[in-house]
Motif scaffolding. Sequence first.
Motif, PDB file in Angstrom:
ATOM      1  N   VAL A 145      -6.180   1.075   1.071  1.00 46.67           N
ATOM      2  CA  VAL A 145      -5.206   2.104   0.699  1.00 46.67           C
ATOM      3  C   VAL A 145      -4.644   1.820  -0.687  1.00 46.67           C
ATOM      4  CG1 VAL A 145      -2.948   3.080   1.249  1.00 46.67           C
ATOM      5  CG2 VAL A 145      -4.622   2.730   3.069  1.00 46.67           C
ATOM      6  N   GLN A 146      -4.272   0.560  -0.925  1.00 48.76           N
ATOM      7  CA  GLN A 146      -3.713   0.191  -2.231  1.00 48.76           C
ATOM      8  C   GLN A 146      -4.735   0.434  -3.339  1.00 48.76           C
ATOM      9  OE1 GLN A 146      -2.112  -3.739  -2.266  1.00 48.76           O
ATOM     10  NE2 GLN A 146      -1.012  -3.471  -4.187  1.00 48.76           N
ATOM     11  N   ALA A 152       0.830  -1.203   0.000  1.00 47.91           N
ATOM     12  CA  ALA A 152       0.000   0.000   0.000  1.00 47.91           C
ATOM     13  C   ALA A 152       0.866   1.254   0.000  1.00 47.91           C
ATOM     14  CB  ALA A 152      -0.932  -0.009   1.208  1.00 47.91           C
ATOM     15  N   ASP A 153       1.934   1.235   0.803  1.00 50.09           N
ATOM     16  CA  ASP A 153       2.841   2.393   0.837  1.00 50.09           C
ATOM     17  C   ASP A 153       3.491   2.617  -0.524  1.00 50.09           C
ATOM     18  OD1 ASP A 153       2.243   2.853   3.461  1.00 50.09           O
ATOM     19  OD2 ASP A 153       4.014   1.827   4.260  1.00 50.09           O
ATOM     20  N   ALA A 159      -6.434   7.902   0.490  1.00 49.98           N
ATOM     21  CA  ALA A 159      -5.468   6.820   0.741  1.00 49.98           C
ATOM     22  C   ALA A 159      -4.536   7.197   1.885  1.00 49.98           C
ATOM     23  CB  ALA A 159      -4.671   6.524  -0.526  1.00 49.98           C
ATOM     24  N   GLN A 160      -4.075   8.434   1.919  1.00 50.54           N
ATOM     25  CA  GLN A 160      -3.186   8.877   2.990  1.00 50.54           C
ATOM     26  C   GLN A 160      -3.909   8.922   4.333  1.00 50.54           C
ATOM     27  OE1 GLN A 160      -2.035  12.542   1.088  1.00 50.54           O
ATOM     28  NE2 GLN A 160      -0.128  11.678   0.286  1.00 50.54           N
ATOM     29  N   THR A 205       0.993   4.090  -2.912  1.00 44.81           N
ATOM     30  CA  THR A 205       0.726   5.482  -2.539  1.00 44.81           C
ATOM     31  C   THR A 205       1.872   6.385  -2.969  1.00 44.81           C
ATOM     32  OG1 THR A 205      -0.559   4.706  -0.632  1.00 44.81           O
ATOM     33  CG2 THR A 205       0.147   6.993  -0.612  1.00 44.81           C
ATOM     34  N   VAL A 253      -6.545   7.013   5.270  1.00 40.86           N
ATOM     35  CA  VAL A 253      -6.750   5.636   5.726  1.00 40.86           C
ATOM     36  C   VAL A 253      -5.434   5.032   6.205  1.00 40.86           C
ATOM     37  CG1 VAL A 253      -7.506   3.329   5.036  1.00 40.86           C
ATOM     38  CG2 VAL A 253      -8.761   5.337   4.233  1.00 40.86           C
ATOM     39  N   ARG A 254      -4.348   5.359   5.508  1.00 42.72           N
ATOM     40  CA  ARG A 254      -3.039   4.811   5.906  1.00 42.72           C
ATOM     41  C   ARG A 254      -2.674   5.219   7.329  1.00 42.72           C
ATOM     42  NH1 ARG A 254       0.539   2.971   7.917  1.00 42.72           N
ATOM     43  NH2 ARG A 254       2.617   2.384   7.121  1.00 42.72           N
TER      44      ARG A 254
END
Length: 444
Positions: A383-384, A327-328, A356-357, A331, A359-360
Amino acid sequence: MALWGKRKREEDAARLAKDDDLARRARAALVAADERIRTTSDELEFAVAELGESAARPVREGLEAVRTHLGEAFHLHQLNHDEIPDTAEELRTRNARIIQLCEWADDVLDERTSALKERIELARQSPQILERIRSDVERLRARLPLTRETVERLSGRYSTAALNRVAANPAEAEQLLEFALHSADISARRREARRPEEANVALETATEAVRRAETIIDGVEDFEIESLRAQSTLADVIADSRGDIVAARALTQPGLPHASEVTAAVAALEKALAALPAPGTPTDPFADLAVLREANAALDAAVDKARQRAARPLPSLEAVRHAVDAADHQTAVARSVIDGHRGYIGADARTRLAEAQRVRAEIEPLVIPEDTREQALLLARRVQQLANEALQAAQRDIDQGRYGGGDGWGGGWDDRRRPAGGDNMFGGIVGGLLLGGLIGDIFE
């Protein structure tokens, strides 16, 4: 013309008959309402004599309001019969209003008098009620010796804490019965002295005291029955708890899901079983049953939780970490593309990257604890997904800006209608980044 004239005569006759019927109903309603006022006035005097002025005040106030409005109805009826000619519509309106006022008056008097009916009936039957109160007092007093014997017998079987529910019942019942007789005597004396309000209050008090005394006496017998029932239920719960402990031990092995919780619940239930009084010892079956049921329910919940987890295994820490890293990575790719080509990027891509940020930021505290690890995995996948959607939206914006002749989103433009620093190979770069992310996920 003859047919038309006949039809008109028939319509006029029907309308005249309808008006005559309305007038007849208005006269009948006026007579009935006036008679109702006179009857209620007589009842009011009786109510004052039997119950007192304060109890009868709502009826008196209702009568005054009804008389005022009925005066309007009589005035309208008078207008219908004075020397001034009236139109059919005027007569029709007045008669309808007369009926409305009379119906309202009847409703008001019904409401006010119905509230007094029960109390008036009570006042009329006060001699019989006083006699019944005294009879009930004697009947209940005859039960008191047996009630005391029951409490004494129960004291050898149940603990002081358990018996506190009924230990004072015989004394309380005796006091209430004495109070009931005293109130009954006061009621009789106040009625003889023509003080009806005080007499009725004392009568109601005596009736309530007898009712409460009987409830308290019955409570001792009910306690004995319910105690036996609780003991029987307790025996069933003890047997069930022991069987649950045996079944739960298979889930306490190290390494099994929620084994520590099941072990703690087993220990708590065993402790509750060990704390039960020995046979023949005075006990409180209600308290024992409550404690045992609570411990048994806790074990059931822990076992259900462990079985559910066994049926749906917990994701490993490595799997969750891998999903978070993926996911990182996605992102970072999306952020790089959007930051490097801001002149092309619209709201959709920016919004998905921001989500996404967001939720991360929620994931990290959920990775290590077992209870939240599955939630962390789902959030990482979310996120992904959002990062991929941000990339796709960014690619659409860039393609539309480059080949569709768009004006961009605020970036600089060169002479070839491309953003300053733009590259025709950008689509391939984005594709390569996406493909690289997917390949990285496969081989990590």
